[in-house]
Scaffold this motif. Sequence first.
Motif, PDB file in Angstrom:
ATOM      1  N   LYS A   6       0.819  -1.219   0.000  1.00 43.17           N
ATOM      2  CA  LYS A   6       0.000   0.000   0.000  1.00 43.17           C
ATOM      3  C   LYS A   6       0.850   1.265   0.000  1.00 43.17           C
ATOM      4  CE  LYS A   6      -3.853  -2.178   0.058  1.00 43.17           C
ATOM      5  NZ  LYS A   6      -4.689  -2.227  -1.129  1.00 43.17           N
ATOM      6  N   ASN A  46      -5.213  -5.558   3.048  1.00 49.68           N
ATOM      7  CA  ASN A  46      -6.249  -4.557   3.268  1.00 49.68           C
ATOM      8  C   ASN A  46      -6.646  -4.336   4.722  1.00 49.68           C
ATOM      9  OD1 ASN A  46      -6.754  -3.757   0.527  1.00 49.68           O
ATOM     10  ND2 ASN A  46      -7.611  -5.794   0.226  1.00 49.68           N
ATOM     11  N   LYS A  47      -5.972  -5.036   5.662  1.00 45.90           N
ATOM     12  CA  LYS A  47      -6.334  -4.882   7.070  1.00 45.90           C
ATOM     13  C   LYS A  47      -5.092  -4.864   7.955  1.00 45.90           C
ATOM     14  CE  LYS A  47      -9.341  -8.353   7.316  1.00 45.90           C
ATOM     15  NZ  LYS A  47     -10.360  -9.256   7.879  1.00 45.90           N
ATOM     16  N   ASN A  60      -8.532  -0.228   7.869  1.00 43.20           N
ATOM     17  CA  ASN A  60      -8.231  -0.420   6.451  1.00 43.20           C
ATOM     18  C   ASN A  60      -7.154   0.589   6.046  1.00 43.20           C
ATOM     19  OD1 ASN A  60      -9.491   2.074   5.886  1.00 43.20           O
ATOM     20  ND2 ASN A  60     -11.394   1.131   5.232  1.00 43.20           N
TER      21      ASN A  60
END
Length: 97
Positions: A6, A46-47, A60
């Motif tokens: 990310k 995503n977590k 998130n």
Amino acid sequence: MFWIDKNIVIISFDSSIYLIDNKECRVIEEIELTSPLIGLYQINENKMLVLEETYVRTINPNGKIVQDMKTDLIEDFNFQDHILYVFAEDNKYIYKL
């Protein structure tokens, strides 16, 4: 801490954690802690798990809480099969990751 996949840097400072976009060098979100931070754990892409002394939450990549749980003062914890087991003085908590 770096959130792999990310491009997010996570910094803990004082009573907050900050999610910072590594490409644009901007704060995505500031998350105020309710108790001292024990640690962070990337569950998947995503977590992220934020584990505090009396609070557990999953966020998130935008810093939004997707799951949370208040606890008594955490004395010990462990992970097993995508479940976080939290042990307090008189209680045991189960938190699905």
